[in-house]
Design an enzyme around this catalytic site. Structure first.
Site, PDB file in Angstrom:
ATOM      1  N   ASN A   1       0.863  -1.187   0.000  1.00  0.00           N
ATOM      2  CA  ASN A   1       0.000   0.000   0.000  1.00  0.00           C
ATOM      3  C   ASN A   1       0.902   1.240   0.000  1.00  0.00           C
ATOM      4  O   ASN A   1       1.676   1.455   0.936  1.00  0.00           O
ATOM      5  CB  ASN A   1      -0.894  -0.028   1.249  1.00  0.00           C
ATOM      6  CG  ASN A   1      -1.836   1.162   1.288  1.00  0.00           C
ATOM      7  OD1 ASN A   1      -1.430   2.293   1.035  1.00  0.00           O
ATOM      8  ND2 ASN A   1      -3.084   0.916   1.606  1.00  0.00           N
TER       9      ASN A   1
ATOM     10  N   HIS B   1       1.044   6.221   1.638  1.00  0.00           N
ATOM     11  CA  HIS B   1       1.864   7.125   2.448  1.00  0.00           C
ATOM     12  C   HIS B   1       2.948   7.843   1.645  1.00  0.00           C
ATOM     13  O   HIS B   1       3.512   8.826   2.127  1.00  0.00           O
ATOM     14  CB  HIS B   1       2.488   6.390   3.628  1.00  0.00           C
ATOM     15  CG  HIS B   1       1.497   6.126   4.723  1.00  0.00           C
ATOM     16  ND1 HIS B   1       0.356   6.870   4.899  1.00  0.00           N
ATOM     17  CD2 HIS B   1       1.480   5.199   5.710  1.00  0.00           C
ATOM     18  CE1 HIS B   1      -0.311   6.411   5.922  1.00  0.00           C
ATOM     19  NE2 HIS B   1       0.345   5.390   6.435  1.00  0.00           N
TER      20      HIS B   1
ATOM     21  N   HIS C   1      -5.579   3.820  -2.152  1.00  0.00           N
ATOM     22  CA  HIS C   1      -6.918   4.157  -1.647  1.00  0.00           C
ATOM     23  C   HIS C   1      -7.279   5.550  -2.154  1.00  0.00           C
ATOM     24  O   HIS C   1      -6.576   6.511  -1.858  1.00  0.00           O
ATOM     25  CB  HIS C   1      -6.874   4.126  -0.105  1.00  0.00           C
ATOM     26  CG  HIS C   1      -8.196   4.299   0.566  1.00  0.00           C
ATOM     27  ND1 HIS C   1      -8.351   4.101   1.921  1.00  0.00           N
ATOM     28  CD2 HIS C   1      -9.427   4.650   0.104  1.00  0.00           C
ATOM     29  CE1 HIS C   1      -9.611   4.319   2.266  1.00  0.00           C
ATOM     30  NE2 HIS C   1     -10.282   4.669   1.171  1.00  0.00           N
TER      31      HIS C   1
ATOM     32  N   ARG D   1      -9.496   8.185  -1.377  1.00  0.00           N
ATOM     33  CA  ARG D   1     -10.416   8.589  -0.310  1.00  0.00           C
ATOM     34  C   ARG D   1     -11.299   9.730  -0.793  1.00  0.00           C
ATOM     35  O   ARG D   1     -10.907  10.540  -1.636  1.00  0.00           O
ATOM     36  CB  ARG D   1      -9.633   9.052   0.929  1.00  0.00           C
ATOM     37  CG  ARG D   1      -8.847   7.956   1.618  1.00  0.00           C
ATOM     38  CD  ARG D   1      -8.287   8.478   2.934  1.00  0.00           C
ATOM     39  NE  ARG D   1      -9.330   8.599   3.930  1.00  0.00           N
ATOM     40  CZ  ARG D   1      -9.546   7.724   4.906  1.00  0.00           C
ATOM     41  NH1 ARG D   1      -8.762   6.687   5.057  1.00  0.00           N
ATOM     42  NH2 ARG D   1     -10.522   7.882   5.754  1.00  0.00           N
TER      43      ARG D   1
ATOM     44  N   ARG E   1      -7.129  12.955   0.662  1.00  0.00           N
ATOM     45  CA  ARG E   1      -6.074  13.445   1.566  1.00  0.00           C
ATOM     46  C   ARG E   1      -4.676  12.982   1.157  1.00  0.00           C
ATOM     47  O   ARG E   1      -3.698  13.593   1.527  1.00  0.00           O
ATOM     48  CB  ARG E   1      -6.356  13.083   3.011  1.00  0.00           C
ATOM     49  CG  ARG E   1      -6.190  11.618   3.313  1.00  0.00           C
ATOM     50  CD  ARG E   1      -6.235  11.367   4.788  1.00  0.00           C
ATOM     51  NE  ARG E   1      -7.580  11.508   5.325  1.00  0.00           N
ATOM     52  CZ  ARG E   1      -8.006  10.866   6.399  1.00  0.00           C
ATOM     53  NH1 ARG E   1      -7.182  10.080   7.067  1.00  0.00           N
ATOM     54  NH2 ARG E   1      -9.222  11.007   6.843  1.00  0.00           N
TER      55      ARG E   1
ATOM     56  N   GLU F   1      -8.597   0.607  -3.037  1.00  0.00           N
ATOM     57  CA  GLU F   1      -9.556   0.618  -1.937  1.00  0.00           C
ATOM     58  C   GLU F   1     -10.488   1.804  -2.148  1.00  0.00           C
ATOM     59  O   GLU F   1     -10.021   2.896  -2.510  1.00  0.00           O
ATOM     60  CB  GLU F   1      -8.835   0.810  -0.608  1.00  0.00           C
ATOM     61  CG  GLU F   1      -7.931  -0.330  -0.242  1.00  0.00           C
ATOM     62  CD  GLU F   1      -7.112   0.007   0.994  1.00  0.00           C
ATOM     63  OE1 GLU F   1      -7.337   1.056   1.624  1.00  0.00           O
ATOM     64  OE2 GLU F   1      -6.237  -0.790   1.318  1.00  0.00           O
TER      65      GLU F   1
ATOM     66  N   THR G   1      -8.255   3.662   8.095  1.00  0.00           N
ATOM     67  CA  THR G   1      -9.511   2.901   8.110  1.00  0.00           C
ATOM     68  C   THR G   1      -9.717   2.246   9.478  1.00  0.00           C
ATOM     69  O   THR G   1      -8.829   1.592  10.000  1.00  0.00           O
ATOM     70  CB  THR G   1      -9.459   1.789   7.032  1.00  0.00           C
ATOM     71  OG1 THR G   1      -8.964   2.365   5.835  1.00  0.00           O
ATOM     72  CG2 THR G   1     -10.817   1.193   6.796  1.00  0.00           C
TER      73      THR G   1
ATOM     74  N   GLU H   1     -10.976  -9.331   2.757  1.00  0.00           N
ATOM     75  CA  GLU H   1      -9.716  -8.980   3.409  1.00  0.00           C
ATOM     76  C   GLU H   1     -10.030  -8.860   4.896  1.00  0.00           C
ATOM     77  O   GLU H   1     -10.840  -8.023   5.301  1.00  0.00           O
ATOM     78  CB  GLU H   1      -9.156  -7.663   2.853  1.00  0.00           C
ATOM     79  CG  GLU H   1      -7.853  -7.269   3.531  1.00  0.00           C
ATOM     80  CD  GLU H   1      -7.156  -6.094   2.867  1.00  0.00           C
ATOM     81  OE1 GLU H   1      -7.307  -5.910   1.632  1.00  0.00           O
ATOM     82  OE2 GLU H   1      -6.454  -5.357   3.587  1.00  0.00           O
TER      83      GLU H   1
ATOM     84  N   HIS I   1      -3.915  -4.480   7.624  1.00  0.00           N
ATOM     85  CA  HIS I   1      -4.060  -3.360   8.560  1.00  0.00           C
ATOM     86  C   HIS I   1      -3.189  -3.567   9.792  1.00  0.00           C
ATOM     87  O   HIS I   1      -3.370  -4.519  10.533  1.00  0.00           O
ATOM     88  CB  HIS I   1      -5.503  -3.096   8.986  1.00  0.00           C
ATOM     89  CG  HIS I   1      -5.732  -1.626   9.156  1.00  0.00           C
ATOM     90  ND1 HIS I   1      -5.318  -0.965  10.272  1.00  0.00           N
ATOM     91  CD2 HIS I   1      -6.230  -0.682   8.321  1.00  0.00           C
ATOM     92  CE1 HIS I   1      -5.583   0.312  10.120  1.00  0.00           C
ATOM     93  NE2 HIS I   1      -6.133   0.527   8.948  1.00  0.00           N
TER      94      HIS I   1
HETATM   95  N1  PXP Z   1      -5.878  -2.968   3.910  1.00  0.00           N
HETATM   96  C1  PXP Z   1      -6.844  -2.015   3.986  1.00  0.00           C
HETATM   97  C2  PXP Z   1      -8.224  -2.385   3.544  1.00  0.00           C
HETATM   98  C3  PXP Z   1      -6.556  -0.712   4.432  1.00  0.00           C
HETATM   99  O1  PXP Z   1      -7.525   0.205   4.493  1.00  0.00           O
HETATM  100  C4  PXP Z   1      -5.224  -0.394   4.778  1.00  0.00           C
HETATM  101  C5  PXP Z   1      -4.887   1.004   5.193  1.00  0.00           C
HETATM  102  O2  PXP Z   1      -5.039   1.862   4.133  1.00  0.00           O
HETATM  103  C6  PXP Z   1      -4.265  -1.394   4.678  1.00  0.00           C
HETATM  104  C7  PXP Z   1      -4.610  -2.686   4.264  1.00  0.00           C
HETATM  105  C8  PXP Z   1      -2.832  -1.149   5.050  1.00  0.00           C
HETATM  106  O3  PXP Z   1      -2.756  -0.866   6.400  1.00  0.00           O
HETATM  107  P1  PXP Z   1      -1.364  -0.433   7.047  1.00  0.00           P
HETATM  108  O4  PXP Z   1      -0.995   0.879   6.422  1.00  0.00           O
HETATM  109  O5  PXP Z   1      -1.671  -0.347   8.490  1.00  0.00           O
HETATM  110  O6  PXP Z   1      -0.385  -1.506   6.689  1.00  0.00           O
END
Ligand code: PXP
Length: 252
Positions: free
Chosen positions: A6, A9, A42, A44, A48, A69, A100, A147, A205
């Protein structure tokens, strides 16, 4: 086990300055070289981190499958469907949250969104809490995959294994050891149930270089989506190394 990185960031860092660097698209090429199997992003509602142009550029240029996402917001879903990503993961969204929080609540209206996405040849996954009723509902709604939300497990792992509770971010939880074991068992039972009824099972997550070893043991889980810990590690050792390290940890 597949790794979806992901990269939201990267865009979060760019937004700290509102300029063009770092460009999340560059991370896609690095992730491919490092052996990641998927990119997760994602879009959003408040934009953001990722912007519409990021999503378009990434989907159009990536050699890796792109998993986007999204909330069930109709405008965003229609926009994404037109771009034809590999998959769309439906997630809950709340403007005030830092990230999330909790899994999607599976109301009947989601069924229609799932059908529309699938009718356009895009795979659907639902980000849900590890509850058996929700898993069965995900199957009834004809989702391809779920997931499992690992956030609560990850928080308890921090409470038990780090100095978190000596900081101002302390999480006050009674009997954390017992709860941790229960959550882990529940994740495993949920993965088995989902697999038995024909859903693909992913997790994500809060997963990091320490806690991921527990999730790798659950063989029904075939894909992890990990963001924060990889990008945080990349600050010190570079994105390619950070992804390779995670890939090594989740190798079966
Ligand atoms: N999976 C989903 C559905 C998420 O919303 C997120 C956060 O955007 C992640 C995975 C990744 O989470 P983390 O950044 O805590 O690894």
């Amino acid at each position: 086990m597949k790794l979806g990185v992901n990269i939201d960031h990267i865009a979060t860092l760019r937004e700290a300055r509102k300029i063009n660097d770092p460009d999340p698209l560059e991370a896609v090429f690095i992730a491919k070289n490092a052996g990641a199997e998927q990119i997760t992003i994602h879009l959003r509602e408040d934009r953001r981190h990722m912007h519409d142009e990021d999503i378009t550029k990434i989907i159009n240029s990536s050699q890796l499958p792109i998993n986007v996402e999204s909330s069930i917001n109709k405008e965003i879903i229609d926009y994404l469907i037109a771009l034809k990503p590999h998959s769309i993961t439906l997630v809950p969204e709340n403007r005030m949250e830092v990230t999330t929080e909790g899994g999607l609540k599976l109301q009947d209206s989601i069924k229609e969104t799932i059908k529309k996405i699938k009718d356009n040849g895009i795979k659907v996954s639902l980000f849900i809490d590890a509850f058996s009723d929700d898993i069965k509902k995900a199957k009834d709604f004809e989702s391809d995959a779920i997931e499992l939300h690992t956030g609560a497990f990850a928080n308890l792992f921090l409470v038990l294994n780090t100095n978190l509770n000596r900081t101002h971010n302390a999480l006050i939880i009674n009997n954390p050891k017992v709860k941790y074991q229960m959550l882990l068992k529940n994740l495993e039972d949920s993965a088995i149930l989902a697999n038995n009824i024909g859903l693909e099972v992913y997790a994500g997550h809060g997963l990091n270089y320490q806690n991921v070893k527990e999730i790798v043991k659950i063989k029904e889980i075939t894909e992890l989506n990990i963001g924060h810990s990889i990008i945080a590690r990349a600050v010190f050792c570079g994105l390619e190394n950070a992804i390779r390290e995670m890939k090594n940890l989740i190798k079966r």
